[in-house]
Design an enzyme around this catalytic site. Sequence first.
Site, PDB file in Angstrom:
ATOM      1  N   ARG B 233     -71.789  91.172  15.256  1.00  0.00           N
ATOM      2  CA  ARG B 233     -73.204  90.573  15.000  1.00  0.00           C
ATOM      3  C   ARG B 233     -73.487  89.006  15.154  1.00  0.00           C
ATOM      4  O   ARG B 233     -72.415  88.488  15.168  1.00  0.00           O
ATOM      5  CB  ARG B 233     -73.512  90.811  13.514  1.00  0.00           C
ATOM      6  CG  ARG B 233     -73.601  92.366  12.965  1.00  0.00           C
ATOM      7  CD  ARG B 233     -74.790  92.604  13.419  1.00  0.00           C
ATOM      8  NE  ARG B 233     -75.094  94.202  13.034  1.00  0.00           N
ATOM      9  CZ  ARG B 233     -74.907  95.230  13.627  1.00  0.00           C
ATOM     10  NH1 ARG B 233     -74.306  94.964  15.004  1.00  0.00           N
ATOM     11  NH2 ARG B 233     -75.139  96.568  13.417  1.00  0.00           N
ATOM     12  N   GLU B 262     -83.074  89.233  17.369  1.00  0.00           N
ATOM     13  CA  GLU B 262     -83.190  90.014  18.472  1.00  0.00           C
ATOM     14  C   GLU B 262     -84.543  90.550  18.411  1.00  0.00           C
ATOM     15  O   GLU B 262     -84.947  90.589  17.331  1.00  0.00           O
ATOM     16  CB  GLU B 262     -82.140  91.169  18.323  1.00  0.00           C
ATOM     17  CG  GLU B 262     -80.674  90.425  18.497  1.00  0.00           C
ATOM     18  CD  GLU B 262     -79.662  91.590  18.235  1.00  0.00           C
ATOM     19  OE1 GLU B 262     -79.942  92.830  18.149  1.00  0.00           O
ATOM     20  OE2 GLU B 262     -78.568  91.217  17.880  1.00  0.00           O
ATOM     21  N   HIS B 281     -78.176  94.322  22.758  1.00  0.00           N
ATOM     22  CA  HIS B 281     -77.655  95.019  21.881  1.00  0.00           C
ATOM     23  C   HIS B 281     -77.544  96.522  22.188  1.00  0.00           C
ATOM     24  O   HIS B 281     -77.755  97.397  21.426  1.00  0.00           O
ATOM     25  CB  HIS B 281     -78.535  94.851  20.485  1.00  0.00           C
ATOM     26  CG  HIS B 281     -77.857  95.457  19.262  1.00  0.00           C
ATOM     27  ND1 HIS B 281     -78.009  94.538  18.199  1.00  0.00           N
ATOM     28  CD2 HIS B 281     -76.837  96.136  18.990  1.00  0.00           C
ATOM     29  CE1 HIS B 281     -77.215  94.985  17.016  1.00  0.00           C
ATOM     30  NE2 HIS B 281     -76.409  95.993  17.638  1.00  0.00           N
TER      31      HIS B 281
END
Lengths: 318, 318
Positions: B233, B262, B281
Site C-alpha cells: 500500500r 491514486e 495498481h
Amino acid sequence: MVPTDETHTLLILSRDSDVYLQILSQAMLPGLSIVTPEDVEKALWFGADCDLLFGEPSLVSKVINYLPMVRWVQSTWAGVEPLFSPDLRRDYILTNARNVYGSLMSEYVFGYLLSIERRILTRWVLQQQVVWDETPSSTLRGKLLGLLGVGTIGDCLAKTAHYFGMSVNGYTRQSESCPYIDRYFHPGDLRDFASGLDYLVCTLPGTPNTSQLIDETFLSYLPQTAWLLNVGRGSVVDESALVAALSQGRLAGAVLDVFMEEPLASGHPLWQTPNTFITAHTAATNYPPDIAGLFIENYKRLVRSEPLLYQVDFNEQY
Amino acid sequence: MVPTDETHTLLILSRDSDVYLQILSQAMLPGLSIVTPEDVEKALWFGADCDLLFGEPSLVSKVINYLPMVRWVQSTWAGVEPLFSPDLRRDYILTNARNVYGSLMSEYVFGYLLSIERRILTRWVLQQQVVWDETPSSTLRGKLLGLLGVGTIGDCLAKTAHYFGMSVNGYTRQSESCPYIDRYFHPGDLRDFASGLDYLVCTLPGTPNTSQLIDETFLSYLPQTAWLLNVGRGSVVDESALVAALSQGRLAGAVLDVFMEEPLASGHPLWQTPNTFITAHTAATNYPPDIAGLFIENYKRLVRSEPLLYQVDFNEQY
C-alpha cells in the site's frame, strides 16, 4: 579424491582465464598443472606439452591443430560449431558445456515472457507520457509453451514454465525424459506441435538437421497470437520468412538472441520489424563458476578413467 | 456436499459480476440464490433480503449500512480499507481475498526483477539506435531479496525467489512459518534486515502500524545499489523521502504499483525520478476463477458451520 601418479597439463584459453585459474587452483585437483597464456600466439608456445584444453571454441579452433598432445577439450560454450571445421583434427574427446546454461536461459526467456504479459515496455512508454494506465495485465498461467529442442536447456525452461502454471509441448527427435513436458512431438508432428502455442522457444543447436527448420511453412502453423523466441542458433530460422510473418502481422512478435550472421548487419530488416526484441547473443553468457565446476567434474572422471560428461559426436555435430 | 435445508441469498457487487455468476452457478452450491444488480442503486433495492455479499470493498462500502441482513462479506480484494471507515457497521464477518494474488504478484515482481537483471528496457532503447549491445546480463542467482511483510503474497514471492536461486530476508511481526525465508527479522531489526539487500519488496497492507514505515531512516539502511518495489500500500512509503533518495542516487531504482493517492497526480515527481517504473495498481488484478473458488470454499464452510477462511480483524485492520 584418491591420490594419483597420473599428471596432466591444462591449457586454459578463455576470456575468463583468470577466474578459471583461481577456481581450479582452489579445487586442488590431483596431478594437474595449469598454464594460462595471454593470447593465442603464446598458447602455441606454452601449450606444446598440454594434454588438456579448456576454453572458448572460437579460440580453441585456432590452436587445436598445432597442439597434437591434446586429447581432451572442455568447451566453455554449449555451441561448438567452430570445432567442426573440416580442416581441424577430430582425434580427441570434445566435451561441451551443458546443464550450466539452463538457469540463465530461464531468466532470459521468462524475463521476456513476463515483460510481454505484464506489458512492461508499453507501460514504461506510457509513463513517459504521464499516463495512468489501468489496462490489466495478462498472465502466463494457463498458457502453452512449445519447446523446439528438449536438451538440458529445454528441461530447465519446461520446469520454469510449469512453475508459472504453463503447459508445455516438447518437440524432440527421440528423448522423452523430461518430466515437465506435458506432450511430446516428433519429426512429422510439426503442425500439431505448433498449433495452439502462445510461445515457441527454439533451443536447437545449429546442425545440418536443424537448418532452416523454422521456415514459412512452420511459421504458418503458429497462431497469429504466438511469439517466437530463438535462443538456439540463427541457422534454425529462415530469416526472410520471419521478417515477412512479423511485417504482415502473422506472428505477434519475436525475441531473437541468435542470427544467421552475428553481429546482425545494421541494415537487416529484423532491427525494425514490429514487436521484435533483438539481443546480441547474450541470453546465456558464461557463468564461470558453473563452467569451472563442469571441468572439475570431468577431470575427476578422467582421473578415475570414467566416461566424461557431455561428449560431442563429431558426426552428429552435437 | 451434504444436502441442506439452509438457504442463503447472495448479492454480487463487482465489475466481474457476470463471470462470478457463471462460475458460482456452475458450482451448484446447495441452498444458494444469487442476485447480481447492475449498480449500487439497484443493489439497495434487490439486496434487501440478502444475507451474503461478495464484491469489491469500494462498492460494498456504499451499501453495507443499508443491508442489515448481511452477516458475511467476502471481499474480492486483499485490501479492505474502504470497509474500515468509522461510520460503517462492523457487525458482520468480513473475509478478504488471500492466497489468490501470490502467483500474479510473483509474475509482476519477477517480471520487473528479470527486466532489470537482463537490461530489457536498456537493450530495447539501444535496439532503436541499431546498436549491437554485447554487455553481459547479470543474474538473480545469489542475490538477496528482502520481503517487508510475509503473508500469503510474501510466501509466494519467497518461493519464486528461491526458484531463481536468490536468498530471502523476511521482516514480519511474528509468523515464521514460510519455509522459503532464509532469515527472519522482527520490529527493531530493520537495519539488519535492510543491509545487503539487492531488492526490497514491500507487500504490507495499509494499517496504522505500517504507515510511513519506509521513511528516510529506513531508506538510508538500504545499499545504494538496491531497488525498492512496493506492491503493498502507498501509505507504507514516505514518498518525499523516496523522491529524494532516487533523485540523489541513494537508491538504484523503484518499481511502484501503489501510492498515497491514486491515480498518481500528473505533477507528482515520481513520474520523473531516475530509474522509476510506475504502474497503476495493476500488479495483481483480479483473477475471477481464483476469487470465486475462495467464495465457494468459504460458502461450503458456512454451510458446515465451520470457521471461514481469511477473516479480517476490524481492530487490527488486517
